[in-house]
Design a protein around this motif. Sequence first.
Motif, short mmCIF file in Angstrom:
data_model
loop_
_atom_site.label_atom_id
_atom_site.label_comp_id
_atom_site.label_asym_id
_atom_site.label_seq_id
_atom_site.Cartn_x
_atom_site.Cartn_y
_atom_site.Cartn_z
N HIS A 140 1.01 -1.16 -0.18
CA HIS A 140 0.09 -0.04 -0.08
C HIS A 140 1.02 1.32 -0.07
O HIS A 140 1.98 1.31 0.56
CB HIS A 140 -0.83 -0.09 1.34
N PRO A 141 0.65 2.25 -0.87
CA PRO A 141 1.38 3.41 -1.03
C PRO A 141 2.00 4.19 0.45
O PRO A 141 2.94 4.80 0.68
CB PRO A 141 0.81 4.52 -2.21
N GLU A 142 0.75 3.95 1.27
CA GLU A 142 1.04 4.59 2.43
C GLU A 142 1.51 3.67 3.74
O GLU A 142 1.76 4.25 4.81
CB GLU A 142 -0.37 5.24 2.98
N ASP A 143 1.85 2.70 3.17
CA ASP A 143 2.22 1.83 4.33
C ASP A 143 3.90 1.72 4.65
O ASP A 143 4.73 1.40 3.64
CB ASP A 143 1.76 0.26 3.94
N GLN A 144 4.37 2.34 5.92
CA GLN A 144 5.77 2.14 6.26
C GLN A 144 6.32 1.00 6.79
O GLN A 144 7.39 0.79 6.99
CB GLN A 144 6.07 3.42 6.90
N TYR A 145 5.20 0.11 7.07
CA TYR A 145 5.61 -1.10 8.03
C TYR A 145 6.36 -2.18 6.79
O TYR A 145 5.87 -2.38 5.84
CB TYR A 145 4.37 -1.80 8.50
N GLU A 146 7.45 -2.84 7.36
CA GLU A 146 8.27 -3.65 6.53
C GLU A 146 7.99 -5.07 6.33
O GLU A 146 8.03 -5.79 5.53
CB GLU A 146 9.65 -3.79 6.93
N GLY A 147 6.65 -5.50 7.34
CA GLY A 147 6.22 -6.68 7.29
C GLY A 147 6.97 -7.79 7.99
O GLY A 147 8.14 -7.54 8.25
N HIS A 148 6.13 -8.75 8.58
CA HIS A 148 6.94 -9.46 9.77
C HIS A 148 7.16 -10.99 9.25
O HIS A 148 7.31 -12.01 10.12
CB HIS A 148 5.95 -9.56 10.90
N CYS A 149 6.63 -11.37 8.09
CA CYS A 149 7.27 -12.73 7.54
C CYS A 149 8.62 -13.19 7.47
O CYS A 149 9.41 -12.62 6.93
CB CYS A 149 6.45 -13.05 6.32
N PRO A 150 8.90 -14.17 8.37
CA PRO A 150 10.21 -14.64 8.43
C PRO A 150 10.98 -14.90 6.91
O PRO A 150 12.04 -15.13 6.85
CB PRO A 150 10.37 -15.71 9.33
#
Lengths: 290, 290
Positions: free
Chosen positions: B160-170
């Motif tokens: 998402h263009p406003e999403d700064q979260y890097e994600g948590h999938c190992p």
Amino acid sequence: MYFGAIEAGGTKFVCAVSNEQLEIISRVSIPTTSPAATLEGVFEFFDSYELSSIGIGSFGPIDINKQSKTYGYITSTPKPGWDYFNFVGAIKSRYHVPVAFTTDVNAAAYGEFKQGSAVGSSSCLYLTIGTGIGGGAVVNGEILEGFSHPEMGHLLVRKHPEDQYEGHCPYHKDCFEGLAAGPALEGRYGINGRELASNEKVWEMEASYIAQALVNYTLILRPEKIILGGGVMKQTQLFPLIRAAFAALLNNYVETPELNDYIVSPGFGDNAGIMGSLLLARETHGSVID
Amino acid sequence: MYFGAIEAGGTKFVCAVSNEQLEIISRVSIPTTSPAATLEGVFEFFDSYELSSIGIGSFGPIDINKQSKTYGYITSTPKPGWDYFNFVGAIKSRYHVPVAFTTDVNAAAYGEFKQGSAVGSSSCLYLTIGTGIGGGAVVNGEILEGFSHPEMGHLLVRKHPEDQYEGHCPYHKDCFEGLAAGPALEGRYGINGRELASNEKVWEMEASYIAQALVNYTLILRPEKIILGGGVMKQTQLFPLIRAAFAALLNNYVETPELNDYIVSPGFGDNAGIMGSLLLARETHGSVID
């Protein structure tokens, strides 16, 4: 006993007649023009044989729901004259034999599953990458169908960070087909894909899009074999690039067959669709004509 | 005649016993600790009944290939003590009855298909969105399996263009699960998803990821019904947001059932998995015990 098959494409219809062993004894290629003119060519070819049944693998979208009033029709195609053309009806009213009807890529998947690259499996995926992108699959030994047939070419994919091309899909702009079908190569670089054969960067980007789609197909379908056909895949340098990009993206999350045996060419080459249509003709032989 | 069912989850095992009509006459919830202690609880519960067969819907990955030496095992799970645990073997050696074995989400999909939200269809997709994301499907009336079971939670999606979260999938960082499972909500905002209930922006972004995945499932599987369960989907304000985002992304490219009938809650609520396991138990009853 003779079986008939039609691989109905947007640019040409390939028709074939086989014997009981599915050996092709005659074939013809007819340019796709109007339904009337194209079918005239089909009839001229088939009229010389006493056909027992006919299998059709057609360009789409098509109506495959036997309960539907428009079963056997090509539906909302932009192709002039063909929208809501009663394809199965036209064939049945001429030959009065059982007709099997599915998409061109489903027929190809089924051909590869029964006698091509996926023999011995219970599942496979066939993807064609050419002017458009389409996919068909076999799951538990049967052609995958649900509400209708798949339209696998329009997956939403991530844009390659170096890709400035906006995509050419009239529905989604930058879906898989919009970024990776033949016209995208031409749209991005201004020249035909075949003339880009020696440009490594072109094929790395192309492989990265194909690999993304294959990761998603793999996670959803877990096919035993992925078979890649179509004009773009004539660039066989793509295969190792796709396998490498696929491995990097999947990152060993799920097990697959060894990649050289998993992501492969069609065993039937360009004949997968016509062979699948013949197989479907043979299987529908003897069924009730409704 | 009694049927047994186990919905084996990472935090708890739900066990149930039903009569022939699949009415649950007793159930128990056992915390998932070590295999030995957890199975002790299962045995204590089931030992009071003369079971005819048992159905298991298990957390994964599991080996569902009956030709494999590790058929019936939970395989490469990071869960301590459970990797390569012979689950079916442990149950069979205690009860000597036929055992059906599939994933928790496959069992839920099957339950919904046979008696829940997807009754009357030939296909459906069940997706759980909670601590993790997983999916199971029914195609042509059968549970979708191929090389192994699907792992639909790890689709590659667009950020998402406003999403700064890097994600948590190992494995993939910002795959669907990495960006949209429960821990992503907590990782992105620093507080639990339940405490974010009134924050509209949160659910718009969440819905946009879910809609992306649903578009890709739709194009590949063309299911007649998509059923969304799991903890995150308790935020029922998500449903209209998902439907709207789905419609915008698909852009009418393929036909689907009316979206209020297509993207729905489980008919069995949180019982889809246990009901599917009971159904599988009933179907495997009478089969050969190998």
